[in-house]
Enzyme design. Structure first.
Site, PDB file in Angstrom:
ATOM      1  N   SER A 133       0.815  -1.218   0.000  1.00 16.35           N
ATOM      2  CA  SER A 133       0.000   0.000   0.000  1.00 16.35           C
ATOM      3  C   SER A 133       0.849   1.269   0.000  1.00 16.35           C
ATOM      4  O   SER A 133       1.939   1.324   0.577  1.00 16.35           O
ATOM      5  CB  SER A 133      -0.913   0.018   1.227  1.00 16.35           C
ATOM      6  OG  SER A 133      -1.833  -1.038   1.189  1.00 16.35           O
ATOM      7  N   GLU A 369      -7.147  -5.472   2.879  1.00 15.22           N
ATOM      8  CA  GLU A 369      -7.205  -6.627   1.965  1.00 15.22           C
ATOM      9  C   GLU A 369      -8.479  -6.641   1.132  1.00 15.22           C
ATOM     10  O   GLU A 369      -9.097  -7.683   0.916  1.00 15.22           O
ATOM     11  CB  GLU A 369      -7.013  -7.948   2.728  1.00 15.22           C
ATOM     12  CG  GLU A 369      -5.591  -8.131   3.221  1.00 15.22           C
ATOM     13  CD  GLU A 369      -5.332  -9.512   3.778  1.00 15.22           C
ATOM     14  OE1 GLU A 369      -5.759 -10.503   3.156  1.00 15.22           O
ATOM     15  OE2 GLU A 369      -4.691  -9.595   4.840  1.00 15.22           O
TER      16      GLU A 369
END
Length: 402
Positions: A133, A369
């Site tokens: 990320s 996720e």
């Protein structure tokens, strides 16, 4: 003692039932009474050590690296997350990050890469992390901007990663970065970055409402050998998605563990609490809440273990099943926990109360996720794909209609 009757479902073998019994006893003894007053980074490290010494981290690596199973067994991973999550969120988190962080090495690493890193991770001697990320690239993985540039016998990484679990305590990171000029997802690659590499640093810790070891990583001319490339150039997106295909179901399992604990806390409170001369559990409104909560718990379990069993049975991908399990179980757990807080009344929002802790803990699972919204789109896309493949006939008409 939480309900374990679902272990009799045909999804499980005797080995799974044995694992559940051993881990239940271990988790109850080690994690149920932690007071959350200490440093969360230190607690996470102690959880890894304890789980490693007890042998449970062997579930996160394959047999060739000393693991329990020849390949990762998703039902075992889900059972572990559910049981650990029932006791403590950081215990669950510490367990799964060993698998999620090293998953790209397990799935795409060379024999040398796997031998160098996985045995220590499976024994708890090393801590793993996944660095994917960025501030502008969460669900939009194709928007990753951290770069890797080929330079002789090395790659040089520059950029930042954020919301990285185990940032600052991990020894080895699986990093997704942009390599070459190919646009979007086609330009991504995966790398192994050891924490002692010059040019690698933890830029900050991130404090969130349910304390977890999170941070921002910075790469400044961080040089790694070409031998640290995972798979092939351009396979970064494939590697990331293949990893999530295994571990997305386990997020639903963690949420299931939280929901089971909330249901048990609500049952105990409602049976003990006296209101207007009778037990809270005697009121029909309470019984209706309990009925809905119990149904959501069982529905979550069915979706989670359906997805896990499907993957373990040899399915190449379980994108639809895993997304359903993750989406439903996390949303259902939020509702179950909220009802548990309501049944606890004022005590339910007192800091340190189990249902208050669960209320903070569950919120992030609906985001990481794959957010609930992204998973809805994934499920829709997969459902339409199956429909069109099964129903398209001549001239684009339904195969069974005019």
């Amino acid at each position: 003692m939480p309900d374990r009757s679902y272990l009799d479902w045909p999804f499980f073998t005797d080995a799974h039932r044995d694992l559940a019994g051993r881990l239940e006893a271990f988790a109850a003894a080690h994690f149920d009474d932690h007071d959350d007053e200490g440093d969360v980074f230190d607690f996470a490290k102690s959880c890894v050590s304890a789980l490693g010494e007890a042998g449970f981290l062997k579930l996160t690596v394959p047999a060739e690296a000393g693991g329990t199973h020849e390949r990762l067994d998703v039902r075992s991973l889900c059972l572990a997350r559910e049981i650990l999550g029932y006791r403590h969120g950081i215990a669950d988190f510490s367990f799964v990050m060993q698998g999620l962080g090293s998953g790209p090495i397990t799935l795409f690493g060379t024999p040398e890469q796997r031998a160098r890193h996985l045995p220590a991770i499976g024994e708890g001697r090393a801590i793993a992390a996944l660095a994917m990320s960025e501030r502008n690239a969460g669900s939009d993985v194709a928007n990753i901007s951290t770069t890797a540039v080929e330079d002789g016998d090395s790659y040089v990484l520059n950029g930042e990663k954020t919301w990285i679990s185990n940032a600052g305590i991990a020894n080895v990171y699986s990093v997704i970065a942009r390599l070459g000029d190919a646009p979007g997802a086609k330009g991504l690659a995966a790398f192994i970055v050891e924490a002692d590499r010059p040019g690698f640093e933890v830029a900050e810790r991130i404090d969130v409402m349910a304390p977890h070891p999170l941070g921002t990583l910075r790469f400044t001319d961080c040089r790694i050998p070409k031998a640290n490339l995972l798979g092939k150039p351009g396979e970064g997106f494939k590697i990331a998605m293949s990893n999530l295909d295994i571990f997305r179901s386990t997020v639903g399992a963690a949420a299931l563990g939280f929901a089971r604990r909330a249901l048990d806390e609500a049952l105990a409170r409602a049976d003990d609490r006296k209101v207007f001369g009778q037990r809270l559990s005697d009121f029909q409104l309470t019984q209706a809440k309990i009925g809905e909560m119990a149904t959501m718990v069982d529905a979550s379990a069915l979706l989670v273990y359906r997805a896990a069993w499907t993957k373990d049975s040899g399915a190449a991908r379980v994108t639809r099943e895993a997304s359903m399990a993750k989406m439903y179980a996390t949303e259902a757990a939020q509702k179950v926990i909220d009802e548990a807080v309501q049944l606890w009344g004022g005590m339910g929002v007192v800091s340190g109360n189990m249902v208050e802790r669960l209320y903070r803990e569950i919120r992030a699972l609906r985001i990481y996720e794959g957010t609930t919204e992204i998973n809805k789109l994934v499920i829709s896309g997969q459902t339409y794909q199956q429909y069109r493949q099964g129903n398209a006939g001549p001239a684009g008409k339904s195969a069974g209609g005019a």
